[in-house]
Design a protein around this motif. Structure first.
Motif, PDB file in Angstrom:
ATOM      1  N   ILE A 271       0.843  -1.210   0.000  1.00 41.88           N
ATOM      2  CA  ILE A 271       0.000   0.000   0.000  1.00 41.88           C
ATOM      3  C   ILE A 271       0.875   1.254   0.000  1.00 41.88           C
ATOM      4  N   THR A 272       1.928   1.252   0.810  1.00 38.46           N
ATOM      5  CA  THR A 272       2.839   2.409   0.856  1.00 38.46           C
ATOM      6  C   THR A 272       3.473   2.641  -0.513  1.00 38.46           C
ATOM      7  N   ASP A 273       3.903   1.555  -1.172  1.00 37.31           N
ATOM      8  CA  ASP A 273       4.499   1.669  -2.508  1.00 37.31           C
ATOM      9  C   ASP A 273       3.516   2.314  -3.488  1.00 37.31           C
ATOM     10  N   ILE A 274       2.283   1.828  -3.488  1.00 36.22           N
ATOM     11  CA  ILE A 274       1.278   2.327  -4.428  1.00 36.22           C
ATOM     12  C   ILE A 274       0.928   3.790  -4.127  1.00 36.22           C
ATOM     13  N   LYS A 275       0.730   4.092  -2.830  1.00 37.41           N
ATOM     14  CA  LYS A 275       0.405   5.470  -2.445  1.00 37.41           C
ATOM     15  C   LYS A 275       1.512   6.434  -2.856  1.00 37.41           C
ATOM     16  N   THR A 276       2.761   6.004  -2.652  1.00 34.41           N
ATOM     17  CA  THR A 276       3.887   6.881  -2.982  1.00 34.41           C
ATOM     18  C   THR A 276       3.968   7.104  -4.489  1.00 34.41           C
TER      19      THR A 276
END
Lengths: 150, 101
Positions: free
Chosen positions: A41-46
């Motif tokens: 999720i962090t990867d996608i949000k970033t």
């Protein structure tokens, strides 16, 4: 087994910087149905944040335009996110994608595309001067079920 | 997003909270820079313990404050980077500046 699109969302919004957080929250909510890990999720949000920031800080630098996001979920756990603007576009996409290259001044790190490339599985950028830019990113979410099968 | 700067002797600790992106970074930057320019500091510490998200605007924020501090002869440190932001820090290469604790 045939791979098909199982869900899709379309969002469009004006290129106000306050919408950066909205865009990444919306996409993260959409992909959460695949039960991704916090890291995924962090990867996608970033990556979404970087692409949307490019639209606001570069494509629509001199005014407000519309940003279009289309996201699809496929039956094999793949997510495709397309972020499109009709702004200034880029003459030289390759140069723009080089780490540390920026036209954004000293407060911009010039790492947006480097982050998109390394946090997502695949990225494609098409751009035409005065027509706009489309960034298409893909990431496969490792499904928890498949993991426990191993 | 929030930013609180506290002075302890000649050390300023800037506690950044919430999400750092292109939108929020400018306000955080202004608050810190004003404080640094109007106080006589020996050290500036950015505390990231309450940061929940950052993109490369956070990298730009750190780099910009590093340069400002250095130009004023002020020591500079970044502390308490949350685990999930390690990847972007590592990717950016700013780890080599020796400012992280």
């Amino acid at each position: 087994m045939q791979i098909e699109c199982v869900n899709e969302v379309n969002i469009s919004f004006p290129s106000k910087s306050s919408n950066e957080s909205f865009a990444r929250a919306a996409i993260s909510a959409f992909v959460s149905q695949l039960d991704p890990t916090i890291d995924e999720i962090t990867d996608i949000k970033t990556a979404v944040s970087e692409a949307v920031t490019n639209c606001i800080a570069h494509a629509y630098k001199s005014g407000i335009g519309t940003i279009y996001i289309n996201s699809k979920i496929f039956s094999n756990g793949k997510i495709v996110i397309k972020i499109k603007d009709k702004g200034t576009g880029m003459e030289n996409v390759q140069q723009a994608m080089e780490p540390l290259f920026t036209t954004g001044g000293s407060e911009r790190a010039g790492l947006g595309f480097a982050v998109m490339k390394s946090f997502m599985d695949k990225i494609k950028v098409s751009s035409k001067p005065d027509r706009g830019t489309t960034v298409t990113m893909e990431k496969s979410i490792i499904r928890r079920l498949a993991k426990s099968d191993r | 997003m929030g930013i609180k700067v506290e002075m302890n002797r000649d050390t300023a600790v800037a506690l950044v909270s919430g999400e750092i992106d292109h939108h929020s970074a400018s306000e955080i930057r202004e608050k810190i820079d004003n404080f640094v320019r109007t106080n006589n500091l020996k050290e500036l510490i950015l505390d990231f313990s309450k940061v929940s998200f950052m993109d490369t605007s956070g990298i730009g924020l750190i780099l910009g404050r590093f340069k400002l501090a250095r130009s004023l002869g002020v020591n500079f440190k970044v502390i308490n980077i949350p685990e999930k932001m390690r990847r972007i820090i590592n990717l950016s290469g700013i780890k080599n500046l020796g400012i992280f604790e």
